[in-house]
Design a protein around this motif. Structure first.
Motif, PDB file in Angstrom:
ATOM      1  N   PRO A 131      43.088 -39.115  27.662  1.00  0.00           N
ATOM      2  CA  PRO A 131      44.375 -39.471  28.281  1.00  0.00           C
ATOM      3  C   PRO A 131      45.088 -38.295  28.929  1.00  0.00           C
ATOM      4  N   LEU A 132      45.944 -38.631  29.885  1.00  0.00           N
ATOM      5  CA  LEU A 132      46.884 -37.713  30.531  1.00  0.00           C
ATOM      6  C   LEU A 132      46.200 -36.549  31.237  1.00  0.00           C
ATOM      7  N   VAL A 133      45.049 -36.804  31.799  1.00  0.00           N
ATOM      8  CA  VAL A 133      44.357 -35.764  32.558  1.00  0.00           C
ATOM      9  C   VAL A 133      45.031 -35.594  33.914  1.00  0.00           C
ATOM     10  N   GLY A 134      45.280 -34.370  34.288  1.00  0.00           N
ATOM     11  CA  GLY A 134      45.829 -34.079  35.606  1.00  0.00           C
ATOM     12  C   GLY A 134      44.957 -33.118  36.387  1.00  0.00           C
ATOM     13  N   MET A 135      44.049 -32.423  35.670  1.00  0.00           N
ATOM     14  CA  MET A 135      43.191 -31.420  36.310  1.00  0.00           C
ATOM     15  C   MET A 135      41.747 -31.612  35.863  1.00  0.00           C
ATOM     16  N   ARG A 136      40.831 -31.334  36.755  1.00  0.00           N
ATOM     17  CA  ARG A 136      39.408 -31.457  36.440  1.00  0.00           C
ATOM     18  C   ARG A 136      39.036 -30.605  35.237  1.00  0.00           C
ATOM     19  N   LYS A 137      39.592 -29.412  35.136  1.00  0.00           N
ATOM     20  CA  LYS A 137      39.230 -28.506  34.043  1.00  0.00           C
ATOM     21  C   LYS A 137      39.666 -29.041  32.690  1.00  0.00           C
ATOM     22  N   GLU A 138      40.773 -29.809  32.665  1.00  0.00           N
ATOM     23  CA  GLU A 138      41.193 -30.420  31.405  1.00  0.00           C
ATOM     24  C   GLU A 138      40.122 -31.379  30.901  1.00  0.00           C
ATOM     25  N   LEU A 139      39.660 -32.260  31.780  1.00  0.00           N
ATOM     26  CA  LEU A 139      38.628 -33.215  31.379  1.00  0.00           C
ATOM     27  C   LEU A 139      37.337 -32.487  31.027  1.00  0.00           C
ATOM     28  N   ALA A 140      36.999 -31.456  31.789  1.00  0.00           N
ATOM     29  CA  ALA A 140      35.770 -30.702  31.510  1.00  0.00           C
ATOM     30  C   ALA A 140      35.832 -30.068  30.126  1.00  0.00           C
ATOM     31  N   PHE A 141      36.982 -29.502  29.768  1.00  0.00           N
ATOM     32  CA  PHE A 141      37.146 -28.869  28.456  1.00  0.00           C
ATOM     33  C   PHE A 141      36.901 -29.878  27.336  1.00  0.00           C
ATOM     34  N   VAL A 142      37.542 -31.042  27.426  1.00  0.00           N
ATOM     35  CA  VAL A 142      37.418 -32.039  26.359  1.00  0.00           C
ATOM     36  C   VAL A 142      36.030 -32.655  26.360  1.00  0.00           C
ATOM     37  N   LYS A 143      35.477 -32.918  27.545  1.00  0.00           N
ATOM     38  CA  LYS A 143      34.152 -33.539  27.634  1.00  0.00           C
ATOM     39  C   LYS A 143      33.087 -32.631  27.028  1.00  0.00           C
ATOM     40  N   GLU A 144      33.231 -31.333  27.206  1.00  0.00           N
ATOM     41  CA  GLU A 144      32.257 -30.399  26.640  1.00  0.00           C
ATOM     42  C   GLU A 144      32.217 -30.523  25.115  1.00  0.00           C
ATOM     43  N   ARG A 145      33.376 -30.655  24.482  1.00  0.00           N
ATOM     44  CA  ARG A 145      33.430 -30.812  23.014  1.00  0.00           C
ATOM     45  C   ARG A 145      32.861 -32.157  22.570  1.00  0.00           C
ATOM     46  N   ILE A 146      33.130 -33.200  23.363  1.00  0.00           N
ATOM     47  CA  ILE A 146      32.573 -34.514  23.041  1.00  0.00           C
ATOM     48  C   ILE A 146      31.047 -34.475  23.124  1.00  0.00           C
ATOM     49  N   ASP A 147      30.523 -33.860  24.181  1.00  0.00           N
ATOM     50  CA  ASP A 147      29.077 -33.779  24.352  1.00  0.00           C
ATOM     51  C   ASP A 147      28.435 -32.997  23.206  1.00  0.00           C
ATOM     52  N   ARG A 148      29.116 -31.941  22.776  1.00  0.00           N
ATOM     53  CA  ARG A 148      28.579 -31.127  21.688  1.00  0.00           C
ATOM     54  C   ARG A 148      28.506 -31.946  20.402  1.00  0.00           C
ATOM     55  N   VAL A 149      29.532 -32.721  20.119  1.00  0.00           N
ATOM     56  CA  VAL A 149      29.520 -33.555  18.913  1.00  0.00           C
ATOM     57  C   VAL A 149      28.434 -34.615  19.010  1.00  0.00           C
ATOM     58  N   ALA A 150      28.236 -35.175  20.199  1.00  0.00           N
ATOM     59  CA  ALA A 150      27.186 -36.184  20.383  1.00  0.00           C
ATOM     60  C   ALA A 150      25.823 -35.600  20.030  1.00  0.00           C
TER      61      ALA A 150
END
Length: 897
Positions: A714-733
């Motif tokens: 939620p509340l993404v305004g910048m590509r880097k914000e989503l990239a930061f969170v997505k990287e952690r999600i991918d790592r947990v996966a």
């Protein structure tokens, strides 16, 4: 020049292509009936073009229009064989306003125009009925004075009572002398009070009635209605005048209403009611008041001909032919004068939601219309009537307040002022209405167990409203007349004080708050309702998901036909029992390690929740939003709760207060929330991702097929914000796949709710599998308006004509909508296969759904009880889009009236 006068008589009428715009609703339908060779009284309509001409002059009726009206009257004299103001067989007129839609505030009908001190005697002789003639004259004077001079009808009643008392009688005058004395008093009153003389010339009477009718368009009530419903000021009104029918004189006369179908069953069987002359009401047919005109039998067993003064078979034939022409159930108003039948008005039959569905399905079965046409005849919003309990309105109800209809349906229960008390009462099996000044996330458990929610403050998109709609609970908000006194636990209304435990009823469809218990009707969603939903599913393009985070909501949504979950708000899972304690431990932990320990306690709860949602949805998509609200919303409020929490967690109360103060924000809606939390405290997002993946593995193993979760940041305004969170999600996966020996297919997407996310949608789409438009927050950030506070001034905006609709209920197509369309275009330019949906409150709003269809979104997501509404609205939008490109009506062999 635009034509000003349109005439009609049986078998002939002047009609235009835009009949309703030019002649108004009543005028257009009379012209239609006349053109179909149905029995209508001859007459003419002064069109909206004439209104515009007169309105621009602002000095009465222009002379050319007066000349045209005179010519129309002469035509009417010719076809009726009567003379307006004549010494023999005088012509009398009924004059009615005729706007394009039903509208409050417009001039009332004026009957018997043309009666004066001379013609009343002529009518009395012609009809051999002195009392009827003078009653008609008295009625004309009263209605004329009320319209033209704004006279109080009560003043005339007082005069009549005084005359009756002076004559030593009750009721109407009995002799010519008594009638003349009463009429003379009326004339004197008008002259004394309004410095006017009642015109004795019929043409002057008619001109003054038309002029006053035109002026009623601009009275305050009519103006407010136009603003509320978006009716242009220059639309104007028409005025229809037709020959009078003496329908109240004797048993050879009367007034009736006939419907072409039995709306309860949908069968082609004439129903309605009839009042004999003198207002004696006759019900024809079975004991509940429905009357089949095909075999008219009165209650006493007498054949209809013994009391029905016209040709019943002809009435039935005319109504059935009108239905055949229109292709829909129709309703007609008719009159009988001296045994002769006349139609005064027609319309598509007025019906409730259930009746509308029943008739539409029946017409499809009979081959009269197509499925698509049946869908277009249903108001999607009206389906709310069928999805929730409703009030049995058999008696006057003790209404103690009116607020905003925030979540539909009705509920009765005992007043509970806290969520804890609501839980206690519910545990005893007692019905509860949770009554709060406003609700907060920590009230979720109380709202779940309550039958309904009453919030004194807030609007239709406040926390109470949004959550109540999501869980299918009736809710009323913004009831300014009510006050809560928590110290003595009372709810104060004007003249009434209610205490905790007293019974109240709320109607979330009307906004009413009612003292005491009221009987409720339960909904039924089988049969024709299910058939209509099948029509909708065959016609629509967009998919319909639901916003749900509890098993109860998810099951309800599946029962209503939801095709997955478009928004699971995980924060709503943290407010009960041990969960809120672990959540508070996590928030108050001094470092990341402490937060991880607390999050491990929450992991089993989240995992089990997700497993159940995956299983209920049985392979359908489930979009789970990571934690969104600021952390302070989970902390205790009030001295007692703070002390209790400090003791429970084993920390000093002062330390707890310091921590609460540190987390408090001035503007939390724009503060430390959404993806900002996941970046500041990545362990939160990681823990939630683990719960999602472990649940997907387990649910997939149980079902024997893979579960593909969608994780929304939620509340993404910048590509880097989503990239930061997505990287952690991918790592947990990857970690879960290594631990369980089974990988999970998943998608990571973004909630688009900030203007910056819109203008950078192309770059964000490079790493996002999907976008879901959060229209609630997007509307807030585009307008700079708080949805919780907007109710304080949006009502003023309505009255001033600044806005036509609440932008938090219906998407603002010109502003917010433009941004959505821009984001769609930019995202698909980067990634043509990106999945696009909407999960804000507008996802269940029919008008907004039409916009989303035009914009090309793949799905909408809404609260469970709005799913059927969204299915029908999505179908209608798709049908209209297709018709816009190829044309067609869907009415077999017929043109729509």
């Amino acid at each position: 020049m635009a034509r000003k006068i349109f005439t009609f008589m049986r078998g002939a009428s002047d009609r235009t292509a835009d009949a309703t715009e030019a002649l108004g609703f009543k005028g257009a339908n009379l012209a239609l009936l006349a053109s179909l060779d149905m029995p209508v009284p001859p007459g003419f309509t002064v069109s909206t073009a004439a209104w515009r001409e007169a309105a621009n002059l602002r000095g009465g009726l222009p002379q050319p229009l007066r000349s045209e009206i005179n010519a129309a009257v002469e035509w009417l004299e010719t076809v009726t064989g009567r003379k307006f103001g004549g010494n023999e067989k005088p012509l009398l007129l009924a004059v009615r306003t005729s706007a394009r839609t039903q509208m409050p505030g417009l001039a009332e009908t004026v009957l018997d125009v043309g009666l004066n001190d001379a013609t009343v005697e002529t009518v009395a002789i012609e009809l051999d009925d002195l009392s009827f003639a003078y009653r008609s004259y008295r009625r004309f004077i009263e209605s004329f004075a009320a319209l033209v001079y704004d006279a109080d009808p009560g003043a005339f009643e007082e005069i009549a009572d005084e005359e009756a008392e002076a004559s030593g009688r009750s009721g109407d005058p009995q002799t010519r002398e008594e009638w003349r004395r009463l009429i003379a008093r009326y004339h004197a009153f008008i002259e004394a009070e309004y410095d006017a003389v009642l015109p004795q010339t019929p043409l002057e009477q008619l001109s003054m009635v038309i002029e006053a009718s035109f002026a009623s368009w601009r009275n305050p009530v009519a103006r407010s209605h136009r603003v509320l419903h978006g009716i242009p000021e220059n639309a104007g009104l028409a005025v229809t005048a037709h020959a009078m029918i003496f329908n109240e004189r004797d048993r050879n006369s009367g007034t009736g209403r006939a419907v072409s179908r039995d709306l309860r069953s949908g069968e082609p069987r004439l129903t309605g009611e009839f009042w004999l002359g003198g207002r004696e009401r006759a019900e024809i047919g079975d004991p509940v008041g429905s009357w089949p005109l095909s075999d008219l039998i009165a209650d006493g067993g007498r054949p209809a001909g013994d009391w029905f003064p016209a040709d019943a078979a002809a009435l039935a034939a005319h109504v059935r032919r009108l239905e055949s022409h229109v292709g829909d159930a129709v309703e007609v108003d008719f009159m009988v004068g001296d045994g002769e039948l006349f139609f005064l008005q027609s319309r598509t039959a007025r019906r409730g939601a259930g009746e509308a569905i029943r008739v539409a399905v029946e017409l499809v079965k009979e081959g009269l219309i197509e499925e698509e046409e049946a869908l277009l005849r249903i108001d999607p919003a009206s389906l709310d009537q069928l999805l929730h309990p409703t009030i049995e309105r058999t008696t006057d109800l003790p209404i103690i307040g009116r607020g905003m209809p925030a979540s539909p349906g009705a509920a009765t229960g005992e007043i509970a002022f806290t969520s804890e008390r609501a839980e206690a009462l519910a545990a005893e099996g007692r019905p509860v209405i949770l009554v709060r000044n406003e609700t907060f996330p920590e009230d979720i458990h109380g709202m779940h167990v309550a039958n309904g929610v009453l919030a004194i403050r807030g609007g239709t998109t406040s926390h109470a409203a949004v959550v109540a709609r999501g869980i299918g609970k009736p809710c009323v908000t913004g009831v300014g007349a009510l006050r809560i006194n928590l110290e003595d636990e009372t709810l104060q209304a004007p003249g009434v004080i209610l205490r905790a435990g007293d019974m109240i009823t709320i109607d979330g469809s009307s906004g009413e708050v009612i003292e005491g218990r009221v009987e409720l009707k339960r909904p039924s969603l089988i049969g024709d309702f299910a058939t209509l939903m099948d029509y909708a599913d065959r016609a629509r393009r967009m998919r319909v998901r639901t916003n749900a985070e509890t098993p109860v909501e998810a099951r309800a949504a599946r029962a209503f036909g939801a095709e997955g979950i478009g928004l699971c708000r995980t924060e709503h899972m943290f407010f009960e029992g041990d969960r809120i304690r672990a959540m508070r431990e996590m928030i108050l932990a001094p470092d990341g390690d402490g937060r991880r320990l607390a999050l491990e306690k929450l992991l089993p709860f989240q995992r089990s929740d997700f497993i159940e949602l995956f299983e209920i949805m049985a392979g359908l998509p489930v979009t789970i939003r990571l934690l969104d609200p600021p952390l302070h919303e989970f902390l205790p409020k009030g001295d007692a709760e703070i002390a209790e929490t400090a003791a429970m967690l084993g920390i000093e109360e002062g330390v707890l207060r310091q921590r609460i103060a540190k987390l408090e924000e001035f503007n939390p809606m724009l503060g430390h929330r959404g993806c900002r939390l996941a970046i500041s405290y990545p362990e939160i997002a990681e823990a939630q991702a683990r719960a999602i993946f472990e649940a997907a593995v387990e649910a997939g193993e149980r079902a024997g097929e893979a579960v593909v979760p969608e994780i929304m940041v939620p509340l993404v305004g910048m590509r880097k914000e989503l990239a930061f969170v997505k990287e952690r999600i991918d790592r947990v996966a990857q970690l879960v796949a290594a631990e369980r020996g089974r990988s999970v297919h998943y998608q990571v997407g973004s909630m688009i709710e900030l203007p910056r996310a819109v203008v950078r949608a192309d770059t964000i789409a490079e790493i996002a599998d999907f976008f879901s438009f959060g229209t609630n927050d997007l509307t807030q950030t585009v307008f700079g308006i708080s949805r919780d506070d907007a109710g304080n001034f949006l009502s003023t905006y309505y009255r001033q004509g600044i806005i036509e609709r609440d932008p938090f209920q219906t998407v603002d197509a010109d502003g917010v909508g433009e941004l959505i369309a821009l984001a769609v275009e930019k995202a698909r330019r980067t990634r043509p296969d990106i999945q696009l949906g909407v999960c804000g409150e507008q996802g269940g709003d029919p008008a907004s759904i039409a916009f989303f269809e035009q914009t090309g979104l793949d799905y909408v997501s809404c609260s469970p009880f709005r799913v059927p509404i969204a299915r029908v609205a999505a179908a209608q939008s798709a049908i209209l889009e297709r018709r816009a490109t190829r044309g067609g009506t869907g009415v077999k062999g017929r043109s729509r009236a």
